[in-house]
Design a protein around this motif. Sequence first.
Motif, PDB file in Angstrom:
ATOM      1  N   ALA A   1       3.584  17.725  -6.792  1.00 50.96           N
ATOM      2  CA  ALA A   1       2.265  17.134  -6.527  1.00 50.96           C
ATOM      3  C   ALA A   1       2.369  15.685  -6.054  1.00 50.96           C
ATOM      4  N   ILE A   2       3.566  15.105  -6.092  1.00 54.98           N
ATOM      5  CA  ILE A   2       3.682  13.701  -5.655  1.00 54.98           C
ATOM      6  C   ILE A   2       3.768  13.609  -4.133  1.00 54.98           C
ATOM      7  N   PHE A   3       4.776  14.288  -3.559  1.00 54.71           N
ATOM      8  CA  PHE A   3       4.913  14.114  -2.101  1.00 54.71           C
ATOM      9  C   PHE A   3       3.879  14.913  -1.319  1.00 54.71           C
ATOM     10  N   THR A   4       3.384  16.033  -1.903  1.00 49.42           N
ATOM     11  CA  THR A   4       2.397  16.824  -1.149  1.00 49.42           C
ATOM     12  C   THR A   4       1.072  16.064  -1.010  1.00 49.42           C
ATOM     13  N   ILE A   5       0.673  15.335  -2.062  1.00 55.67           N
ATOM     14  CA  ILE A   5      -0.609  14.622  -1.977  1.00 55.67           C
ATOM     15  C   ILE A   5      -0.392  13.225  -1.369  1.00 55.67           C
ATOM     16  N   GLY A   6       0.750  12.614  -1.693  1.00 54.52           N
ATOM     17  CA  GLY A   6       1.031  11.258  -1.191  1.00 54.52           C
ATOM     18  C   GLY A   6       1.010  11.192   0.332  1.00 54.52           C
ATOM     19  N   GLY A   7       1.586  12.197   0.997  1.00 58.03           N
ATOM     20  CA  GLY A   7       1.647  12.204   2.476  1.00 58.03           C
ATOM     21  C   GLY A   7       0.252  12.208   3.091  1.00 58.03           C
TER      22      GLY A   7
ATOM     23  N   GLU B   1      -7.762  14.571  -5.993  1.00 59.34           N
ATOM     24  CA  GLU B   1      -7.097  13.258  -5.851  1.00 59.34           C
ATOM     25  C   GLU B   1      -7.462  12.594  -4.532  1.00 59.34           C
ATOM     26  N   LEU B   2      -7.500  13.398  -3.455  1.00 59.22           N
ATOM     27  CA  LEU B   2      -7.809  12.799  -2.147  1.00 59.22           C
ATOM     28  C   LEU B   2      -9.252  12.289  -2.117  1.00 59.22           C
TER      29      LEU B   2
ATOM     30  N   GLY C   1      -1.957  24.472  -5.636  1.00 60.64           N
ATOM     31  CA  GLY C   1      -2.340  23.081  -5.937  1.00 60.64           C
ATOM     32  C   GLY C   1      -3.491  22.557  -5.084  1.00 60.64           C
ATOM     33  N   ILE C   2      -4.293  23.466  -4.500  1.00 60.23           N
ATOM     34  CA  ILE C   2      -5.311  23.003  -3.536  1.00 60.23           C
ATOM     35  C   ILE C   2      -6.412  22.169  -4.220  1.00 60.23           C
ATOM     36  N   GLU C   3      -6.889  22.648  -5.369  1.00 53.10           N
ATOM     37  CA  GLU C   3      -8.002  21.916  -6.003  1.00 53.10           C
ATOM     38  C   GLU C   3      -7.582  20.534  -6.493  1.00 53.10           C
ATOM     39  N   VAL C   4      -6.381  20.443  -7.048  1.00 53.14           N
ATOM     40  CA  VAL C   4      -5.976  19.118  -7.536  1.00 53.14           C
ATOM     41  C   VAL C   4      -5.765  18.176  -6.340  1.00 53.14           C
ATOM     42  N   THR C   5      -5.322  18.730  -5.222  1.00 48.78           N
ATOM     43  CA  THR C   5      -5.195  17.931  -4.001  1.00 48.78           C
ATOM     44  C   THR C   5      -6.560  17.411  -3.575  1.00 48.78           C
TER      45      THR C   5
ATOM     46  N   HIS D   1       0.799  -1.233   0.000  1.00 53.07           N
ATOM     47  CA  HIS D   1       0.000   0.000   0.000  1.00 53.07           C
ATOM     48  C   HIS D   1       0.828   1.278   0.000  1.00 53.07           C
ATOM     49  N   TYR D   2       2.005   1.248   0.622  1.00 50.14           N
ATOM     50  CA  TYR D   2       2.811   2.485   0.705  1.00 50.14           C
ATOM     51  C   TYR D   2       3.311   2.877  -0.691  1.00 50.14           C
ATOM     52  N   ALA D   3       3.954   1.914  -1.371  1.00 50.61           N
ATOM     53  CA  ALA D   3       4.509   2.215  -2.696  1.00 50.61           C
ATOM     54  C   ALA D   3       3.394   2.512  -3.702  1.00 50.61           C
ATOM     55  N   LEU D   4       2.262   1.801  -3.566  1.00 49.99           N
ATOM     56  CA  LEU D   4       1.168   2.030  -4.529  1.00 49.99           C
ATOM     57  C   LEU D   4       0.566   3.431  -4.372  1.00 49.99           C
ATOM     58  N   THR D   5       0.539   3.917  -3.123  1.00 49.32           N
ATOM     59  CA  THR D   5       0.029   5.272  -2.878  1.00 49.32           C
ATOM     60  C   THR D   5       0.912   6.291  -3.594  1.00 49.32           C
TER      61      THR D   5
END
Length: 567
Positions: free
Chosen positions: A337-343, A490-491, A483-487, A207-211
Amino acid sequence: MAASISPSVIMTQISSYMNTNETSDALFTTQNAYNAIGTYKWSIGMAIFILVTSIQVIRYNLKDRPPPGLKLLPGPMSTIPYIGRIHDVDPNAPWYAMKKFCDQYNGIFMSTICGEMHIWIGDANIAYDLLCKKARIYSSRPMVPAVPGSDSQGQYLPLLAHDDHWRNQRKFAHTVLTAGFNSKYYGYVSHEAKRFMYKLLLDPKDHYALTDRFCGRISARLGYGSPASAAAHCKNAGEFIPQISPSGPITNLLPFLGGLPEWINPSIRKVRERREKEEKLWKGLMKQVRADMDQGTAPISYARTYFERKEAEGGARTFGFDDHEAAYAVGMLVTVAIFTIGGPLYCFFLAMVLHPEWQQKVRDEYDAVIGDRVVEVADAPTLPILRAAIKECLRWRPPVPLGVPRLLEEDDEWNGYYLPKGAVIHAVDLALARNPELYPDAETYRPERWLEKDFPTYKEPLTEHPRLMGHHGFGMGRRMCPGIEVTEAELLVACGSIVGCFELKPPMDANGQPKLPDSMAFTANLIGGPLPFEMDVKVRSPEKAARIKAWYEESVADEAAGKIGAV
Ligand code: HEM
């Protein structure tokens, strides 16, 4: 970003730095000409170190004196002068100490770190007074010591000084992100959610890597119209974020070490090598998009938007930049956008494992509203419980707990205090997120604070609120996150679809007791998320498993038919 310092960070880093053999392995084994230097390398290194340190200490003693009638902000006494306060700050989570000092000094304090003044703000009103009302002088960024030229070379938008490069890149970001928002991100988000769920079904322990990969694939599609570079971008993002963090290269703690040669400070080489690889990656991808456009096969993307606009303008400096800067403008948006949303996405899974009652509420809402399909970006108004559960993650465990630093461009005065030009300003988000008046029982994960009338954060209508736009975790004023809306998109899609289709539980130990994850085990990076934890991911039923497989097959067919990103 100029680093917050902590006692043990410095000591740990200095000792690992002094013990490294990297220098001698790399350069001193084969070349006899370097033997003499090799023999005296530590003496030479120490001499340079002492010289540079002495100059810095002299400069430090001469600057930042307040003019008559003004005083310096209060702050904790330095245990080691010049270096800064070096005890009782956890190197892996310095934000807890900074939040404590914010409380102790009524919302604002100063500290000196390697001769540089840092001002820490933990009160939303003070942050607004300075960062918004005086945006003209509080909207720049300091150079990240380990990334030379980070503020001035027109490369990384979040790190740029308050200059024309920043204005141009910000305009570009606004243009492509608004186009994405208006087109519901071209269907990329739900399309990728189908793949995410299918992969989770096949390999639930991953799950971690897939996220991470889910965020990387959407980002690469938005940037270049194809997910092919997702792995390379995830890797680059994973190396970039520590390099700009206080817990990263020693140069971020002791900036004057940035002036040393690579053989004395090997972390400089690592940063240089990553930047070289990244430039090659980003420029290669721009060429690919240009070539695909010539063939008429390029899906919609930030890069395509740049080239189309350039063509329409007859080849002029579109958005004010050349192709080199365009490659950075696109590449940085993809990376960030990878680490900001991934976390926060992974933090949502953590919250769901620790709070099964909220997991059930989110699932009940999914069953009632969505039924048997993947959540779409357009479903947001009908999913207030899901939005509350997501927003509460960002408040409970802020992904950017110290904020992104600003640089004060002119001397300033606030309430009789002197804030000198060149001071590094931090809006400590963790402190804002713990305001007891706004957030009663602030340490606890309580999504109901966004849904029930008796909480100060409640807002109507629930078709719109709670939402991430306007939340202090995204900063404020001119440098507020674009990047708030794209966050949000995705979430919403990932969190809703996964809880709708899977049960997330802690594994059991040998005695049949749940092994709960540590809710405080987070990365030490400037922008972070939970460290990998154990979680059992079980599909809710065989029917759901069959649906997930069918959705994935549909998505593969859609892709093959050219339906994805065909705008
Ligand atoms: C949960 C997700 C995110 C959080 C918490 C977050 C937080 C932040 C914060 C605190 C800042 C600094 C604001 C300031 O100085 O006042 C920032 C800036 C920025 N963010 Fe985000 N962000 C997130 C997602 C994203 C995404 C997905 C993107 C890309 C699409 C993005 C792109 C940027 C950029 C380009 C900047 C720099 C803006 C500038 O300096 O003018 N962020 N973000």
